[in-house]
Design a protein around this motif. Structure first.
Motif, PDB file in Angstrom:
ATOM      1  N   PRO A 141     -12.283   2.184   0.555  1.00 43.47           N
ATOM      2  CA  PRO A 141     -11.757   2.634  -0.670  1.00 43.47           C
ATOM      3  C   PRO A 141     -10.293   2.812  -0.802  1.00 43.47           C
ATOM      4  O   PRO A 141      -9.662   2.422  -1.889  1.00 43.47           O
ATOM      5  CB  PRO A 141     -12.490   4.058  -0.818  1.00 43.47           C
ATOM      6  N   GLU A 142      -9.738   3.366   0.114  1.00 39.91           N
ATOM      7  CA  GLU A 142      -8.143   3.298   0.325  1.00 39.91           C
ATOM      8  C   GLU A 142      -7.535   2.028   0.284  1.00 39.91           C
ATOM      9  O   GLU A 142      -6.543   1.787  -0.351  1.00 39.91           O
ATOM     10  CB  GLU A 142      -7.745   4.242   1.484  1.00 39.91           C
ATOM     11  N   LEU A 143      -8.138   1.004   1.002  1.00 41.49           N
ATOM     12  CA  LEU A 143      -7.355  -0.330   1.095  1.00 41.49           C
ATOM     13  C   LEU A 143      -7.609  -0.856  -0.410  1.00 41.49           C
ATOM     14  O   LEU A 143      -6.747  -1.631  -0.946  1.00 41.49           O
ATOM     15  CB  LEU A 143      -8.292  -1.110   2.099  1.00 41.49           C
ATOM     16  N   ASP A 144      -8.835  -0.598  -0.912  1.00 42.39           N
ATOM     17  CA  ASP A 144      -8.870  -1.156  -2.191  1.00 42.39           C
ATOM     18  C   ASP A 144      -8.088  -0.874  -3.061  1.00 42.39           C
ATOM     19  O   ASP A 144      -7.295  -1.372  -4.223  1.00 42.39           O
ATOM     20  CB  ASP A 144     -10.355  -1.169  -2.917  1.00 42.39           C
ATOM     21  N   ALA A 145      -7.879   0.456  -3.161  1.00 45.61           N
ATOM     22  CA  ALA A 145      -6.919   1.300  -4.247  1.00 45.61           C
ATOM     23  C   ALA A 145      -5.129   0.862  -3.917  1.00 45.61           C
ATOM     24  O   ALA A 145      -4.731   0.492  -4.942  1.00 45.61           O
ATOM     25  CB  ALA A 145      -6.721   2.661  -4.027  1.00 45.61           C
ATOM     26  N   ARG A 146      -4.823   0.549  -2.667  1.00 55.81           N
ATOM     27  CA  ARG A 146      -3.673   0.013  -2.336  1.00 55.81           C
ATOM     28  C   ARG A 146      -3.465  -1.304  -2.780  1.00 55.81           C
ATOM     29  O   ARG A 146      -2.530  -1.759  -3.430  1.00 55.81           O
ATOM     30  CB  ARG A 146      -3.424   0.245  -0.650  1.00 55.81           C
ATOM     31  N   VAL A 147      -4.533  -2.478  -2.609  1.00 57.66           N
ATOM     32  CA  VAL A 147      -4.605  -3.507  -3.020  1.00 57.66           C
ATOM     33  C   VAL A 147      -4.314  -3.718  -4.701  1.00 57.66           C
ATOM     34  O   VAL A 147      -3.661  -4.669  -5.186  1.00 57.66           O
ATOM     35  CB  VAL A 147      -5.765  -4.360  -2.705  1.00 57.66           C
ATOM     36  N   ASP A 148      -5.007  -2.779  -5.235  1.00 63.43           N
ATOM     37  CA  ASP A 148      -5.013  -2.756  -6.834  1.00 63.43           C
ATOM     38  C   ASP A 148      -3.448  -2.294  -7.224  1.00 63.43           C
ATOM     39  O   ASP A 148      -3.100  -3.163  -7.925  1.00 63.43           O
ATOM     40  CB  ASP A 148      -5.690  -1.608  -7.445  1.00 63.43           C
ATOM     41  N   ARG A 149      -2.852  -1.411  -6.494  1.00 59.71           N
ATOM     42  CA  ARG A 149      -1.458  -0.932  -6.912  1.00 59.71           C
ATOM     43  C   ARG A 149      -0.501  -2.199  -6.395  1.00 59.71           C
ATOM     44  O   ARG A 149       0.438  -2.395  -7.164  1.00 59.71           O
ATOM     45  CB  ARG A 149      -1.160   0.221  -5.859  1.00 59.71           C
ATOM     46  N   LEU A 150      -0.754  -2.794  -5.263  1.00 65.91           N
ATOM     47  CA  LEU A 150       0.064  -3.893  -4.866  1.00 65.91           C
ATOM     48  C   LEU A 150      -0.216  -4.938  -5.910  1.00 65.91           C
ATOM     49  O   LEU A 150       0.981  -5.666  -6.308  1.00 65.91           O
ATOM     50  CB  LEU A 150      -0.301  -4.390  -3.566  1.00 65.91           C
ATOM     51  N   ALA A 151      -1.286  -5.439  -6.417  1.00 65.11           N
ATOM     52  CA  ALA A 151      -1.447  -6.347  -7.355  1.00 65.11           C
ATOM     53  C   ALA A 151      -0.736  -6.393  -8.813  1.00 65.11           C
ATOM     54  O   ALA A 151      -0.278  -6.990  -9.218  1.00 65.11           O
ATOM     55  CB  ALA A 151      -2.914  -6.682  -7.748  1.00 65.11           C
ATOM     56  N   ALA A 152      -0.791  -4.970  -8.925  1.00 67.93           N
ATOM     57  CA  ALA A 152       0.075  -4.546 -10.199  1.00 67.93           C
ATOM     58  C   ALA A 152       1.320  -4.602 -10.140  1.00 67.93           C
ATOM     59  O   ALA A 152       2.281  -5.251 -10.991  1.00 67.93           O
ATOM     60  CB  ALA A 152      -0.481  -2.994 -10.614  1.00 67.93           C
TER      61      ALA A 152
END
Length: 500
Positions: free
Chosen positions: A35-46
């Protein structure tokens, strides 16, 4: 939206739901759950989207191994963009070629003299983000990736390879191709729940990347270390209970020496048998991948492995049989399949085959002629159906685990002012299998020592590609316009090429 869609981003989203407590990545003090990796990937994609990165745009990594490589790949994938981890060991000239060729929209980099010089050599309208604190500040505090439907067939990963003409080409691999290859590797390696992979080999190399992605596919733990360092690798295997690592002969010997006193428990590592001392430290694995000696035939353009010896153990062919998700034909120059026992070009099509090279339309047309990927390598189908790899149609040198293409080294040699002509052959090397040897013709009235020429090449291309020996000759024998490599081998001790 198709009900059959599956991208790398979808895989991560499923792990977020299905493995809420599972460790996804470990890198120094960084430990991320799925879940932490998924959240960071979302932030990076943004953040990437805010810089204009969209479908088909390129994001470049210039640095050593890091959990950020995985993040950047997944974030680019959520935008339909393409991520490239470049070989950080290259010279400034080589890195400048990558920048000029790939024209990335965003470059994430680690500070180095070569990168600084390369940046100054090209005119590139890109956002540069330094890895570390600047990278962390680049990620917004809270954000979600834009809602974009990404095709599974869209290229997501670019790996530079195939420098047959003196310059490398970026092979493009789609979400579907990477997932398909991961599933084949999972099958042959018998990767199970709890699998942990230590990425101690370079992530710009398909050998490390393919195990990284297969471990990600199964929801395992990925352990990153900047580069191979024997004592640190031993520590990480014990601390993280690693199941697999990117290792080959000389690297294994280094671990045996580093752990000769038994300071670290390496028994979690399920790996191929190598030597009595090594076998006593680890758990010798009986999966088809390890029991066969990690053999087969592959290249970056097929995601890693096209065939596995583990699917043909005991057969006549030393490359085994194809992955279950591809099919292979041995074709003659006219595109006709040759009979078993006859040599032809290894050609393939199927789920894990690449999407072509970046910005190489003519090469792509030739490579995909008649609906088959033409590998450029020669092989033979044995009477029992297994495959034997003969060698490249164009000469290639295999030193340790690195492919060295004579044309690339020859190009560097010819930039020396004293060199009129040059050719490169592979000579047997007890430790590395082969090493490159240069045969050099000096210009009239010019002089240079072997040491000077080797040092010159070291400055032009990555150090591991430089010749270890130089012999001077009056002329380079030719076959048409190209060097006669067979004659050069005969005269200068060449041999031990892949497949021989």
């Amino acid at each position: 939206m198709s009900v059959h869609r599956l991208t790398l981003g979808d895989v991560l989203g499923e792990h977020r739901r299905g493995r809420p407590l599972g460790t996804a990545a470990v890198d120094g003090d960084v430990r991320l759950t799925y879940p932490e990796l998924d959240a960071r990937v979302d932030r990076l994609a943004a953040a990437l989207a805010a810089d204009g990165v969209g479908a088909g745009d390129r994001v470049l990594w210039l640095g050593r191994n890091s959990f950020r490589v995985l993040e950047l790949l997944l974030a680019a994938g959520r935008l339909g963009a393409i991520f490239c981890p470049a070989n950080w060991r290259q010279t400034a000239d080589e890195l400048a070629h990558v920048l000029d060729d790939l024209t990335p929209s965003v470059v994430v980099w680690e500070e180095s003299e070569a990168v600084e010089k390369a940046r100054g050599q090209v005119s590139l309208d890109a956002r540069w983000v330094r890895s570390g604190e600047e990278y962390e500040a680049y990620l917004p505090g809270s954000a979600t990736a834009p809602s974009i439907e990404v095709s599974p067939d869209a290229p997501v990963l670019a790996l530079y390879t195939a420098a047959f003409d003196g310059r490398p080409n970026a092979a493009l691999l789609s979400h579907s191709a990477l997932i398909a290859h991961s599933m084949s590797l999972l099958h042959v390696r018998q990767m199970e729940d709890g699998f942990a992979f230590l990425a101690c080999g370079p992530l710009f190399h398909v050998g490390t990347m393919m195990f990284t992605l297969a471990t990600f596919q199964i929801g395992g733990k990925l352990v990153f270390t900047p580069a191979y360092e024997p004592a640190e690798v031993c520590r990480l295997i014990e601390a993280e209970r690693c199941t697999q690592a990117f290792l080959f002969g000389p690297m294994i010997d280094g671990l045996v020496e580093a752990n000769s006193g038994g300071a670290h428990d390496l028994s979690s590592l399920r790996f191929v048998s190598h030597s009595p001392a090594w076998d006593a430290m680890i758990t010798v694995d009986d999966s088809p991948w390890c029991a066969s000696g990690m053999g087969g035939y592959g290249q970056t353009e097929v995601g890693g492995m096209l065939t596995f010896l583990g699917l043909g153990m005991g057969g006549a062919g030393q490359a085994g049989r194809p992955s279950p998700l591809v099919h292979v034909r041995i074709l003659d120059p006219a595109g006709e399949e040759v009979a078993p026992g006859e040599v032809g070009e290894i050609c393939a099509r199927g789920q894990s085959v690449f999407s072509g090279y970046w910005n190489r339309p003519e090469l792509n047309e030739a490579k995909a002629a008649d609906g088959w990927h033409h590998t450029g390598d020669l092989g033979r189908r044995e009477p029992d159906g297994t495959l034997t790899f003969i060698g490249p149609r164009l000469r290639m040198i295999k030193s340790a685990n690195e492919n060295i293409y004579p044309a690339e080294v020859e190009r560097a040699l010819k930039t020396h002012p004293a060199v009129a002509d040059a050719a490169v052959i592979g000579v047997p090397d007890e430790r590395f299998g082969q090493s490159p040897k240069a045969v050099v013709v000096l210009a009239d009235g010019a002089s240079a020592t072997a040491e000077e020429i080797i040092e010159h090449v070291r400055g032009e291309i990555a150090s591991y590609k430089k010749p270890r020996e130089v012999e001077f000759a009056a002329a380079i024998p030719k076959r048409g316009h190209t060097p006669d490599y067979d004659a050069l081998d005969e005269a200068h001790g060449g041999g031990a090429y892949p497949g021989t």
